[in-house]
Each structure stands twice: as structure tokens, then as C-alpha cells.
Design a protein around this motif. Structure first.
Motif, PDB file in Angstrom:
ATOM      1  N   VAL A  26       0.928  -1.150   0.000  1.00 47.71           N
ATOM      2  CA  VAL A  26      -0.195  -0.155  -0.017  1.00 47.71           C
ATOM      3  C   VAL A  26       0.896   1.236   0.178  1.00 47.71           C
ATOM      4  CG1 VAL A  26      -1.694   1.143   1.332  1.00 47.71           C
ATOM      5  CG2 VAL A  26      -1.776  -1.301   0.834  1.00 47.71           C
ATOM      6  N   LEU A  27       1.917   1.201   0.937  1.00 47.34           N
ATOM      7  CA  LEU A  27       2.894   2.278   0.877  1.00 47.34           C
ATOM      8  C   LEU A  27       3.567   2.492  -0.461  1.00 47.34           C
ATOM      9  CD1 LEU A  27       4.841   4.233   1.924  1.00 47.34           C
ATOM     10  CD2 LEU A  27       6.568   2.465   2.368  1.00 47.34           C
ATOM     11  N   ASP A  28       3.967   1.153  -1.100  1.00 43.63           N
ATOM     12  CA  ASP A  28       4.607   1.529  -2.490  1.00 43.63           C
ATOM     13  C   ASP A  28       3.558   1.925  -3.670  1.00 43.63           C
ATOM     14  OD1 ASP A  28       6.971   1.398  -3.969  1.00 43.63           O
ATOM     15  OD2 ASP A  28       7.057  -1.047  -3.897  1.00 43.63           O
ATOM     16  N   ASP A  81       9.103  -2.109   9.067  1.00 41.65           N
ATOM     17  CA  ASP A  81      10.147  -2.256   7.912  1.00 41.65           C
ATOM     18  C   ASP A  81       9.651  -1.330   6.601  1.00 41.65           C
ATOM     19  OD1 ASP A  81      12.109  -2.518   6.065  1.00 41.65           O
ATOM     20  OD2 ASP A  81      11.653  -4.840   5.920  1.00 41.65           O
ATOM     21  N   PRO A  82       9.438  -0.056   6.931  1.00 39.63           N
ATOM     22  CA  PRO A  82       8.709   0.731   5.720  1.00 39.63           C
ATOM     23  C   PRO A  82       9.711   0.845   4.572  1.00 39.63           C
ATOM     24  CG  PRO A  82       9.722   2.122   7.495  1.00 39.63           C
ATOM     25  CD  PRO A  82      10.080   0.789   7.832  1.00 39.63           C
ATOM     26  N   ARG A  83       9.871   0.009   3.750  1.00 41.28           N
ATOM     27  CA  ARG A  83      10.737   0.149   2.551  1.00 41.28           C
ATOM     28  C   ARG A  83       9.800  -0.205   1.549  1.00 41.28           C
ATOM     29  NH1 ARG A  83      14.768  -4.001   2.292  1.00 41.28           N
ATOM     30  NH2 ARG A  83      13.454  -5.102   3.643  1.00 41.28           N
ATOM     31  N   ARG A  84      10.179  -0.085   0.221  1.00 40.96           N
ATOM     32  CA  ARG A  84       9.504  -0.019  -0.870  1.00 40.96           C
ATOM     33  C   ARG A  84       9.468  -1.746  -1.058  1.00 40.96           C
ATOM     34  NH1 ARG A  84       9.102   4.757  -5.141  1.00 40.96           N
ATOM     35  NH2 ARG A  84       6.926   3.889  -5.237  1.00 40.96           N
ATOM     36  N   ILE A  85       8.460  -2.157  -1.502  1.00 39.48           N
ATOM     37  CA  ILE A  85       8.573  -3.707  -1.662  1.00 39.48           C
ATOM     38  C   ILE A  85       8.392  -3.971  -3.271  1.00 39.48           C
ATOM     39  CG2 ILE A  85       6.192  -3.989  -1.276  1.00 39.48           C
ATOM     40  CD1 ILE A  85       7.074  -6.512   0.275  1.00 39.48           C
ATOM     41  N   LEU A  86       7.326  -3.477  -4.182  1.00 41.96           N
ATOM     42  CA  LEU A  86       7.120  -3.807  -5.548  1.00 41.96           C
ATOM     43  C   LEU A  86       8.136  -3.035  -6.475  1.00 41.96           C
ATOM     44  CD1 LEU A  86       3.328  -4.248  -5.175  1.00 41.96           C
ATOM     45  CD2 LEU A  86       5.144  -5.867  -5.228  1.00 41.96           C
ATOM     46  N   MET A  87       8.060  -1.714  -6.311  1.00 42.69           N
ATOM     47  CA  MET A  87       8.870  -0.530  -7.129  1.00 42.69           C
ATOM     48  C   MET A  87      10.359  -0.594  -6.829  1.00 42.69           C
ATOM     49  SD  MET A  87       6.077  -0.492  -8.798  1.00 42.69           S
ATOM     50  CE  MET A  87       6.408   0.683 -10.083  1.00 42.69           C
ATOM     51  N   PRO A  88      11.075  -0.034  -7.830  1.00 37.25           N
ATOM     52  CA  PRO A  88      12.637   0.098  -7.509  1.00 37.25           C
ATOM     53  C   PRO A  88      12.657   1.265  -6.459  1.00 37.25           C
ATOM     54  CG  PRO A  88      11.907   0.172  -9.836  1.00 37.25           C
ATOM     55  CD  PRO A  88      10.918  -0.143  -9.278  1.00 37.25           C
ATOM     56  N   ASP A  89      13.976   1.543  -5.786  1.00 33.36           N
ATOM     57  CA  ASP A  89      13.946   2.478  -4.802  1.00 33.36           C
ATOM     58  C   ASP A  89      13.902   3.787  -5.432  1.00 33.36           C
ATOM     59  OD1 ASP A  89      14.059   0.490  -2.634  1.00 33.36           O
ATOM     60  OD2 ASP A  89      16.305   0.554  -2.635  1.00 33.36           O
ATOM     61  N   TYR A 109      11.962   4.914  -7.689  1.00 32.69           N
ATOM     62  CA  TYR A 109      10.951   4.968  -8.764  1.00 32.69           C
ATOM     63  C   TYR A 109      10.183   6.186  -8.047  1.00 32.69           C
ATOM     64  CZ  TYR A 109       6.601   4.015 -11.491  1.00 32.69           C
ATOM     65  OH  TYR A 109       5.894   3.983 -12.309  1.00 32.69           O
ATOM     66  N   GLU A 110       9.594   7.102  -8.916  1.00 33.51           N
ATOM     67  CA  GLU A 110       8.811   8.463  -8.575  1.00 33.51           C
ATOM     68  C   GLU A 110       7.434   8.154  -8.556  1.00 33.51           C
ATOM     69  OE1 GLU A 110      10.135  11.859 -10.578  1.00 33.51           O
ATOM     70  OE2 GLU A 110      12.691  11.143 -10.164  1.00 33.51           O
ATOM     71  N   GLY A 111       6.765   8.453  -7.617  1.00 34.71           N
ATOM     72  CA  GLY A 111       5.215   8.383  -7.619  1.00 34.71           C
ATOM     73  C   GLY A 111       4.740   6.913  -6.937  1.00 34.71           C
ATOM     74  N   HIS A 112       3.423   6.914  -7.109  1.00 36.00           N
ATOM     75  CA  HIS A 112       2.761   5.846  -6.884  1.00 36.00           C
ATOM     76  C   HIS A 112       1.595   5.408  -7.795  1.00 36.00           C
ATOM     77  CE1 HIS A 112       4.735   6.553  -2.889  1.00 36.00           C
ATOM     78  NE2 HIS A 112       4.433   7.548  -3.018  1.00 36.00           N
ATOM     79  N   PRO A 113       1.708   4.122  -8.488  1.00 34.18           N
ATOM     80  CA  PRO A 113       1.302   3.878  -9.658  1.00 34.18           C
ATOM     81  C   PRO A 113      -0.409   3.674  -9.361  1.00 34.18           C
ATOM     82  CG  PRO A 113       2.843   2.416  -9.333  1.00 34.18           C
ATOM     83  CD  PRO A 113       3.016   3.499  -8.118  1.00 34.18           C
ATOM     84  N   LEU A 114      -0.883   3.441  -8.388  1.00 29.96           N
ATOM     85  CA  LEU A 114      -2.227   3.262  -8.163  1.00 29.96           C
ATOM     86  C   LEU A 114      -3.111   4.229  -7.602  1.00 29.96           C
ATOM     87  CD1 LEU A 114      -2.487  -0.580  -6.800  1.00 29.96           C
ATOM     88  CD2 LEU A 114      -2.537   0.365  -9.135  1.00 29.96           C
ATOM     89  N   ARG A 115      -2.329   5.464  -7.651  1.00 27.00           N
ATOM     90  CA  ARG A 115      -3.265   6.587  -7.329  1.00 27.00           C
ATOM     91  C   ARG A 115      -3.822   7.234  -8.706  1.00 27.00           C
ATOM     92  NH1 ARG A 115      -0.196  10.989  -3.512  1.00 27.00           N
ATOM     93  NH2 ARG A 115      -0.138   9.908  -1.373  1.00 27.00           N
ATOM     94  N   LYS A 116      -5.033   7.903  -8.352  1.00 35.54           N
ATOM     95  CA  LYS A 116      -5.656   8.266  -9.555  1.00 35.54           C
ATOM     96  C   LYS A 116      -5.015   9.420 -10.243  1.00 35.54           C
ATOM     97  CE  LYS A 116     -10.155   6.928  -8.209  1.00 35.54           C
ATOM     98  NZ  LYS A 116     -11.376   7.176  -7.994  1.00 35.54           N
ATOM     99  N   ASP A 150       2.483   8.727 -18.500  1.00 34.62           N
ATOM    100  CA  ASP A 150       3.553   9.018 -19.324  1.00 34.62           C
ATOM    101  C   ASP A 150       4.917   8.965 -18.255  1.00 34.62           C
ATOM    102  OD1 ASP A 150       3.008  11.270 -18.359  1.00 34.62           O
ATOM    103  OD2 ASP A 150       3.332  12.242 -20.269  1.00 34.62           O
ATOM    104  N   THR A 151       5.358   8.035 -17.795  1.00 32.39           N
ATOM    105  CA  THR A 151       6.337   8.070 -16.772  1.00 32.39           C
ATOM    106  C   THR A 151       7.591   7.812 -17.789  1.00 32.39           C
ATOM    107  OG1 THR A 151       6.257   5.646 -16.406  1.00 32.39           O
ATOM    108  CG2 THR A 151       4.965   6.798 -14.936  1.00 32.39           C
ATOM    109  N   PRO A 152       8.904   8.268 -16.899  1.00 30.88           N
ATOM    110  CA  PRO A 152      10.087   7.977 -17.501  1.00 30.88           C
ATOM    111  C   PRO A 152      10.442   6.530 -17.546  1.00 30.88           C
ATOM    112  CG  PRO A 152      10.364   9.066 -15.772  1.00 30.88           C
ATOM    113  CD  PRO A 152       8.666   9.018 -15.763  1.00 30.88           C
ATOM    114  N   TRP A 153       9.629   5.640 -16.988  1.00 34.10           N
ATOM    115  CA  TRP A 153       9.962   4.263 -16.766  1.00 34.10           C
ATOM    116  C   TRP A 153       9.551   3.368 -17.790  1.00 34.10           C
ATOM    117  CZ3 TRP A 153      12.958   3.102 -12.496  1.00 34.10           C
ATOM    118  CH2 TRP A 153      13.067   3.888 -11.598  1.00 34.10           C
TER     119      TRP A 153
END
Length: 156
Positions: free
Chosen positions: A104-106, A117-125, A127-134, A139-142
């Protein structure tokens, strides 16, 4: 469907209100309510946590817990404001919340206070942004590129 007596007990003790498949509790009473569900009402199995982006209305965090003896599931919902998406972690109460809250954090950017342990778990460290936000820019640089009709059915 959650037991009516459990819903009533949460309403009386923690200000919970009835919600689909469970209750909604104030954010500052979440951990107390989860602890009561585990210790007094037999909801000892943690099923999942997720979030819903409600747009301008903020986020909704959902914790689903199960009473294995009764075969009963109960969703505990908490509303969070968009400008301060932060809430206490359920991981100290239910160990199973650890990785799911990290997801959920990621994916939504909701911070969980006191998480072990509040680290990212799915996205690279980096990574900018949070992909499930509306409001996440598609058009990300990724390199994300939505499929087009021409892409449908082609082998990769």
C-alpha cells in the motif's frame, strides 16, 4: 457477513459505524479496534490490507480479518485525508499486515507509522510516484506505454 454483536461492540467501544462487509472506524481508534477483534472476538487471521483512492475525498484503507472458528470475515475501513495519507501500522497487532502495508505504501503512498520495515517492496527504490493513485501520470520515464489497438494480439 460479520456478526451483528461484533459490529455493535465495535460501535460502542470505538465509535465504529457499519460499512460494507464490516465497519468503518476513526483513524485514531484503528489499532485498539484491531486488537479487540483479535483478542476478544476471535479474529486472529489477517487476510489483507489494501487502499482505495477516493479522489478528492482522500484514501480509504481496508484491513480484512477472519475468525477461523466462525468462518467470518470482517473488513475494517479507515478514511484518510489526501493531504496527509498516514496511519498507524497494523503490523504490531497482526504480523501478516507487514508486507501488505508495504505494498500500500509503494502503490498508493500511504505511510504506516510504527511499521517495522517501511521500505518499498514492489517498485524500484528510485521510482517516483505511486502507480495506483488516480493522479499518477501515465507517461512515466519508466517506459510505461498503454496498449493500443495495433498492439493487441501481437507476440512480444
Amino acid at each position: 457477513m460479520p456478526a451483528a454483536d461484533v459490529v455493535q461492540a465495535l460501535a460502542t467501544a470505538y465509535g465504529a459505524t457499519e460499512a460494507p462487509l464490516g465497519v468503518a472506524v476513526p483513524a485514531d481508534r484503528l489499532i485498539e479496534a484491531l486488537r479487540a477483534l483479535r483478542d476478544r472476538h476471535g479474529y486472529r487471521y489477517y487476510v489483507l490490507s489494501t487502499a482505495v483512492d477516493r479522489g478528492d475525498d482522500g484514501f480509504e484503507i481496508v484491513h480484512l480479518v477472519r475468525n477461523l472458528d466462525a468462518g467470518d470475515d470482517l473488513a475494517v475501513r479507515v478514511a484518510l485525508p489526501k493531504d496527509v495519507p498516514e496511519i498507524d501500522s497494523a503490523a504490531p497487532v497482526y504480523a501478516g499486515a507487514d508486507w501488505q502495508e508495504r505494498e500500500v505504501l509503494d502503490l498508493f503512498g500511504v505511510a504506516f507509522r510504527h511499521h517495522p520495515d517501511p521500505r518499498r517492496i514492489l517498485m524500484p527504490d528510485d521510482y517516483e510516484g505511486h502507480p495506483l493513485r488516480k493522479d499518477f501520470a501515465m507517461d512515466t520515464p519508466w517506459g510505461y506505454r498503454p496498449a493500443t489497438r495495433d498492439d493487441a494480439g501481437k507476440d512480444a
